[in-house]
Design a protein around this motif. Structure first.
Motif, PDB file in Angstrom:
ATOM      1  N   GLY A 119       0.809  -1.214   0.000  1.00 47.31           N
ATOM      2  CA  GLY A 119       0.000   0.000   0.000  1.00 47.31           C
ATOM      3  C   GLY A 119       0.838   1.258   0.000  1.00 47.31           C
ATOM      4  N   VAL A 120       1.885   1.269   0.792  1.00 50.40           N
ATOM      5  CA  VAL A 120       2.798   2.417   0.833  1.00 50.40           C
ATOM      6  C   VAL A 120       3.440   2.621  -0.534  1.00 50.40           C
ATOM      7  CG1 VAL A 120       4.996   3.240   1.797  1.00 50.40           C
ATOM      8  CG2 VAL A 120       3.225   2.334   3.320  1.00 50.40           C
ATOM      9  N   ARG A 121       3.928   1.539  -1.132  1.00 47.84           N
ATOM     10  CA  ARG A 121       4.537   1.626  -2.473  1.00 47.84           C
ATOM     11  C   ARG A 121       3.560   2.175  -3.494  1.00 47.84           C
ATOM     12  NH1 ARG A 121       6.742  -3.229  -1.490  1.00 47.84           N
ATOM     13  NH2 ARG A 121       5.153  -4.310  -2.686  1.00 47.84           N
ATOM     14  N   ALA A 122       2.320   1.708  -3.441  1.00 47.01           N
ATOM     15  CA  ALA A 122       1.312   2.146  -4.406  1.00 47.01           C
ATOM     16  C   ALA A 122       1.068   3.652  -4.305  1.00 47.01           C
ATOM     17  CB  ALA A 122       0.008   1.377  -4.202  1.00 47.01           C
ATOM     18  N   VAL A 123       0.954   4.153  -3.092  1.00 49.39           N
ATOM     19  CA  VAL A 123       0.735   5.593  -2.892  1.00 49.39           C
ATOM     20  C   VAL A 123       1.945   6.377  -3.377  1.00 49.39           C
ATOM     21  CG1 VAL A 123       0.423   7.404  -1.155  1.00 49.39           C
ATOM     22  CG2 VAL A 123      -0.897   5.283  -0.999  1.00 49.39           C
ATOM     23  N   GLU A 124       3.128   5.926  -3.004  1.00 50.10           N
ATOM     24  CA  GLU A 124       4.343   6.631  -3.420  1.00 50.10           C
ATOM     25  C   GLU A 124       4.532   6.592  -4.935  1.00 50.10           C
ATOM     26  OE1 GLU A 124       7.254   4.756  -0.910  1.00 50.10           O
ATOM     27  OE2 GLU A 124       6.863   6.171   0.740  1.00 50.10           O
ATOM     28  N   ASN A 125       4.144   5.495  -5.575  1.00 53.47           N
ATOM     29  CA  ASN A 125       4.248   5.399  -7.035  1.00 53.47           C
ATOM     30  C   ASN A 125       3.329   6.386  -7.743  1.00 53.47           C
ATOM     31  OD1 ASN A 125       6.191   3.413  -6.937  1.00 53.47           O
ATOM     32  ND2 ASN A 125       4.761   1.727  -7.241  1.00 53.47           N
ATOM     33  N   MET A 126       2.291   6.830  -7.057  1.00 55.66           N
ATOM     34  CA  MET A 126       1.393   7.834  -7.624  1.00 55.66           C
ATOM     35  C   MET A 126       1.887   9.256  -7.349  1.00 55.66           C
ATOM     36  SD  MET A 126      -2.378   6.261  -6.863  1.00 55.66           S
ATOM     37  CE  MET A 126      -3.216   7.499  -7.855  1.00 55.66           C
ATOM     38  N   GLY A 127       3.019   9.369  -6.655  1.00 54.17           N
ATOM     39  CA  GLY A 127       3.579  10.673  -6.351  1.00 54.17           C
ATOM     40  C   GLY A 127       3.006  11.331  -5.117  1.00 54.17           C
ATOM     41  N   ALA A 128       2.282  10.571  -4.309  1.00 52.54           N
ATOM     42  CA  ALA A 128       1.685  11.109  -3.090  1.00 52.54           C
ATOM     43  C   ALA A 128       2.531  10.709  -1.888  1.00 52.54           C
ATOM     44  CB  ALA A 128       0.262  10.601  -2.926  1.00 52.54           C
ATOM     45  N   LYS A 129       2.217  11.300  -0.768  1.00 52.08           N
ATOM     46  CA  LYS A 129       2.956  11.055   0.462  1.00 52.08           C
ATOM     47  C   LYS A 129       2.130  10.195   1.415  1.00 52.08           C
ATOM     48  CE  LYS A 129       5.245  13.357   4.276  1.00 52.08           C
ATOM     49  NZ  LYS A 129       5.595  14.609   4.924  1.00 52.08           N
ATOM     50  N   VAL A 130       2.783   9.213   2.000  1.00 49.20           N
ATOM     51  CA  VAL A 130       2.183   8.445   3.088  1.00 49.20           C
ATOM     52  C   VAL A 130       2.595   9.149   4.367  1.00 49.20           C
ATOM     53  CG1 VAL A 130       2.206   6.259   4.335  1.00 49.20           C
ATOM     54  CG2 VAL A 130       2.201   6.274   1.834  1.00 49.20           C
ATOM     55  N   TYR A 131       1.624   9.576   5.145  1.00 52.28           N
ATOM     56  CA  TYR A 131       1.916  10.304   6.370  1.00 52.28           C
ATOM     57  C   TYR A 131       2.238   9.380   7.530  1.00 52.28           C
ATOM     58  CZ  TYR A 131       0.736  14.428   3.832  1.00 52.28           C
ATOM     59  OH  TYR A 131       0.754  15.433   2.898  1.00 52.28           O
ATOM     60  N   SER A 132       1.655   8.204   7.528  1.00 49.43           N
ATOM     61  CA  SER A 132       2.009   7.215   8.535  1.00 49.43           C
ATOM     62  C   SER A 132       1.542   5.838   8.088  1.00 49.43           C
ATOM     63  CB  SER A 132       1.421   7.570   9.902  1.00 49.43           C
ATOM     64  OG  SER A 132       0.023   7.618   9.837  1.00 49.43           O
ATOM     65  N   SER A 133       2.249   4.850   8.598  1.00 48.87           N
ATOM     66  CA  SER A 133       1.852   3.456   8.380  1.00 48.87           C
ATOM     67  C   SER A 133       2.364   2.656   9.561  1.00 48.87           C
ATOM     68  CB  SER A 133       2.429   2.919   7.067  1.00 48.87           C
ATOM     69  OG  SER A 133       3.839   2.875   7.116  1.00 48.87           O
ATOM     70  N   ILE A 134       1.605   1.626   9.901  1.00 49.44           N
ATOM     71  CA  ILE A 134       1.986   0.813  11.056  1.00 49.44           C
ATOM     72  C   ILE A 134       1.326  -0.550  10.957  1.00 49.44           C
ATOM     73  CG2 ILE A 134       0.096   1.626  12.523  1.00 49.44           C
ATOM     74  CD1 ILE A 134       2.101   1.523  14.892  1.00 49.44           C
ATOM     75  N   VAL A 135       2.009  -1.536  11.505  1.00 52.31           N
ATOM     76  CA  VAL A 135       1.432  -2.866  11.721  1.00 52.31           C
ATOM     77  C   VAL A 135       1.473  -3.105  13.223  1.00 52.31           C
ATOM     78  CG1 VAL A 135       1.721  -5.342  11.372  1.00 52.31           C
ATOM     79  CG2 VAL A 135       2.129  -3.757   9.477  1.00 52.31           C
ATOM     80  N   ILE A 136       0.338  -3.439  13.791  1.00 53.00           N
ATOM     81  CA  ILE A 136       0.258  -3.770  15.214  1.00 53.00           C
ATOM     82  C   ILE A 136       0.083  -5.284  15.300  1.00 53.00           C
ATOM     83  CG2 ILE A 136      -0.975  -3.420  17.385  1.00 53.00           C
ATOM     84  CD1 ILE A 136      -1.887  -0.710  16.296  1.00 53.00           C
ATOM     85  N   PRO A 137       1.155  -6.003  15.678  1.00 54.46           N
ATOM     86  CA  PRO A 137       1.120  -7.461  15.620  1.00 54.46           C
ATOM     87  C   PRO A 137       0.189  -8.131  16.633  1.00 54.46           C
ATOM     88  CG  PRO A 137       3.332  -6.679  16.179  1.00 54.46           C
ATOM     89  CD  PRO A 137       2.455  -5.484  16.026  1.00 54.46           C
ATOM     90  N   SER A 138       0.114  -7.628  17.815  1.00 58.97           N
ATOM     91  CA  SER A 138      -0.741  -8.230  18.844  1.00 58.97           C
ATOM     92  C   SER A 138      -1.545  -7.124  19.517  1.00 58.97           C
ATOM     93  CB  SER A 138       0.106  -8.964  19.889  1.00 58.97           C
ATOM     94  OG  SER A 138       0.809 -10.019  19.299  1.00 58.97           O
ATOM     95  N   PRO A 139      -2.573  -6.629  18.841  1.00 61.38           N
ATOM     96  CA  PRO A 139      -3.316  -5.505  19.394  1.00 61.38           C
ATOM     97  C   PRO A 139      -4.017  -5.868  20.702  1.00 61.38           C
ATOM     98  CG  PRO A 139      -4.395  -6.350  17.431  1.00 61.38           C
ATOM     99  CD  PRO A 139      -3.117  -7.084  17.564  1.00 61.38           C
ATOM    100  N   HIS A 140      -3.995  -4.930  21.606  1.00 64.15           N
ATOM    101  CA  HIS A 140      -4.671  -5.121  22.888  1.00 64.15           C
ATOM    102  C   HIS A 140      -6.183  -5.133  22.646  1.00 64.15           C
ATOM    103  CE1 HIS A 140      -6.150  -4.321  26.930  1.00 64.15           C
ATOM    104  NE2 HIS A 140      -4.965  -4.737  27.358  1.00 64.15           N
ATOM    105  N   PRO A 141      -6.916  -5.990  23.330  1.00 66.31           N
ATOM    106  CA  PRO A 141      -8.373  -6.052  23.135  1.00 66.31           C
ATOM    107  C   PRO A 141      -9.097  -4.727  23.361  1.00 66.31           C
ATOM    108  CG  PRO A 141      -7.626  -7.976  24.348  1.00 66.31           C
ATOM    109  CD  PRO A 141      -6.443  -7.050  24.219  1.00 66.31           C
TER     110      PRO A 141
END
Length: 94
Positions: free
Chosen positions: A56-78
């Protein structure tokens, strides 16, 4: 859980499309954060979310736009359900 935030619906749609095509993740929803900033949320196992967010980040950047943040939360708290329950997805968190 994996998230991407960018500016504009076109870019977030491109990100979401790339994310769900790149890995076995479920598109949970999106949120118009403020003044055009939009976040998209996917869920799946950790490696799938990582691959999806990277795509997803690559796709946005390939369109010339900026990703302001991205994150993966592996074990999210309930308790994160208090925030994510607006999407009406059963069992969003383990």
């Amino acid at each position: 859980m994996g998230f991407i935030e960018t500016f504009g619906i076109v870019f977030i749609l491109e990100a979401a499309d790339a994310m769900i095509k790149a890995a076995d993740v479920e598109l949970v929803g999106y949120e118009n954060v403020a003044s055009g900033y939009i976040s998209v949320l996917v869920r799946g196992d950790v490696s799938a979310c990582m691959a999806a967010v990277e795509a997803g980040v690559r796709a946005v950047e390939n369109m010339g736009a900026k990703v302001y943040s991205s994150i993966v939360i592996p074990s999210p708290h309930p308790d994160l359900l208090k925030i994510t329950q607006i999407y009406n997805i059963d069992n969003l968190l383990p």
